[in-house]
Design an enzyme around this catalytic site. Structure first.
Site, short mmCIF file in Angstrom:
data_model
loop_
_atom_site.label_atom_id
_atom_site.label_comp_id
_atom_site.label_asym_id
_atom_site.label_seq_id
_atom_site.Cartn_x
_atom_site.Cartn_y
_atom_site.Cartn_z
N HIS A 48 -8.64 -9.16 9.28
CA HIS A 48 -8.09 -8.77 7.98
C HIS A 48 -8.72 -7.46 7.53
O HIS A 48 -9.92 -7.35 7.36
CB HIS A 48 -8.34 -9.86 6.94
N ASN A 89 2.11 2.12 4.51
CA ASN A 89 1.99 2.15 3.06
C ASN A 89 0.59 1.68 2.70
O ASN A 89 0.14 0.64 3.20
CB ASN A 89 3.03 1.24 2.42
N GLY A 95 4.04 1.35 -2.04
CA GLY A 95 4.99 0.32 -1.64
C GLY A 95 4.41 -0.76 -0.74
O GLY A 95 5.15 -1.55 -0.18
N HIS A 100 -2.56 -6.39 3.80
CA HIS A 100 -3.14 -6.45 5.15
C HIS A 100 -2.58 -5.23 5.86
O HIS A 100 -1.36 -5.02 5.87
CB HIS A 100 -2.71 -7.75 5.85
N HIS A 102 -0.85 -2.73 8.03
CA HIS A 102 0.23 -2.89 9.01
C HIS A 102 0.99 -1.59 9.16
O HIS A 102 1.14 -0.82 8.21
CB HIS A 102 1.18 -4.03 8.64
#
Length: 116
Positions: A48, A89, A95, A100, A102
């Protein structure tokens, strides 16, 4: 938020289903449930990390592995010749809706600019 409260942590741990396109010890990649292009894959570290801003200097190797995985998946999805977009983002105003880190890999059609 980490562990059982984070949807991407739960997907990477196999607790929630996803259509995986890549898995290794450090990251997973799966198809987005709300695709914005014919190919829309999310590339996510297993550990994480809240956002791109949440990375620190010790994460240099992880950051590189994420980008190389995006490139590899783009090639395997047949996107390399025509082109693809990678979006990260970071934070609410950008947004980011899942806290987490990505990477969005988008392709399979001509993408317009600006994106939003």
């Amino acid at each position: 938020m980490s562990g059982s409260g984070c949807i991407f942590c739960r997907i990477s741990e196999g607790e929630l289903p996803a259509e995986m396109v890549h898995e290794d010890a450090e990251l997973v990649a799966f198809r987005d449930l709300n695709p914005q292009a014919p190919v829309h894959v999310l590339v996510v570290p297993r550990r994480h990390v809240s956002s791109l801003d949440g990375l620190d200097d010790a994460d240099e190797s992880l950051a590189g592995r994420l980008l190389l995985a995006v490139r590899s998946i783009a090639r395997s999805e047949g996107l390399a010749d025509d082109g693809f977009r990678v979006v990260v983002n970071s934070g609410e105003w950008a947004g980011q809706t899942v806290d987490h880190l990505h990477f969005h890999l988008l392709g399979g059609r001509r993408l317009t600019w600006p994106p939003g």
